[in-house]
Design an enzyme around this catalytic site. Sequence first.
Site, mmCIF file in Angstrom:
data_model
loop_
_atom_site.group_PDB
_atom_site.id
_atom_site.type_symbol
_atom_site.label_atom_id
_atom_site.label_comp_id
_atom_site.label_asym_id
_atom_site.label_seq_id
_atom_site.Cartn_x
_atom_site.Cartn_y
_atom_site.Cartn_z
ATOM 1 N N GLU A 40 -71.532 -13.655 3.817
ATOM 2 C CA GLU A 40 -71.397 -15.103 3.649
ATOM 3 C C GLU A 40 -70.445 -15.340 2.489
ATOM 4 O O GLU A 40 -70.734 -14.958 1.354
ATOM 5 C CB GLU A 40 -72.720 -15.749 3.265
ATOM 6 N N ASP A 50 -78.322 -25.676 -3.969
ATOM 7 C CA ASP A 50 -78.199 -24.377 -4.612
ATOM 8 C C ASP A 50 -78.921 -24.354 -5.949
ATOM 9 O O ASP A 50 -78.972 -25.352 -6.669
ATOM 10 C CB ASP A 50 -76.725 -24.012 -4.823
#
Length: 272
Positions: free
Chosen positions: A56, A67
């Site tokens: 990724e 995040d």
Amino acid sequence: MPNSEAGTSRIDELFARTRAENRAALVGYLPAGFPTVERSIRAIATMVENGVDLVEVGLPYSDPVMDGPTIQAAAGAALEAGTKVDDVFEVVRATAGLGVPTVVMTYWNPVERRGVARFAAQLAEAGGAGLITPDLIPDEGVDWEKASRAHDLDRIYLVAPSSTDERLVMTAEAASGFIYATAVMGVTGQRTETSSLAPELVARIREVTDKPVGVGLGVSNGAQAAEVAAFADAVIVGSALVRCLMDTDDEQQGLDALAALTRELRAGMERP
């Protein structure tokens, strides 16, 4: 590097192989441009050399609301260093050249700003296999559905423990490559324990689809990777890998730590 014959993508082929080997795939995340574009390319190569099956590549974004602090800090540093979307494609090109399926993890705003069709074309041209879109849901992804199919790109959507049964069905039908199951509620980051909600969520997904399921958010060592690999098709690791580079200014020390952690994760997953 287009996807393989019609109906079978590079990610499909990866999961066919790992299932035949009776193991889960190891998915590793790093943001493009952290700490520089060139160093992020070398770091990803180190992960691949030591056992990561699918990469990724994170697209640094200024408002990464989902995040945790580690990835936020890394993305912020990449942006401060001047990382642009074109640099992300450069990292994808280098990573795909290593022979591993490579996807971009991105919030949707940068894709819309560039233009969905244009972004898809450039990702495919760079050798990318698909997109992970944490803030795009299938019922709002009509443009992405069209563009991804035009360029043979996989659509990797997220589900969470809070997802309704109806949402799981919709997501499973729209997703390709694999389904990304967030194992905990809240933002990403390393945790001392994997979530007890993860096995239940994966079981719910398996009731509605046979598509592969990757579990992310929290795995930071081999023991945790082994635990998740027991019930998921892929173990997704991000913050712990990023931390290897963040904890030292010396590039080689960071790469050595990254290599050691990747080997530990892969070894944990391959325990009988």
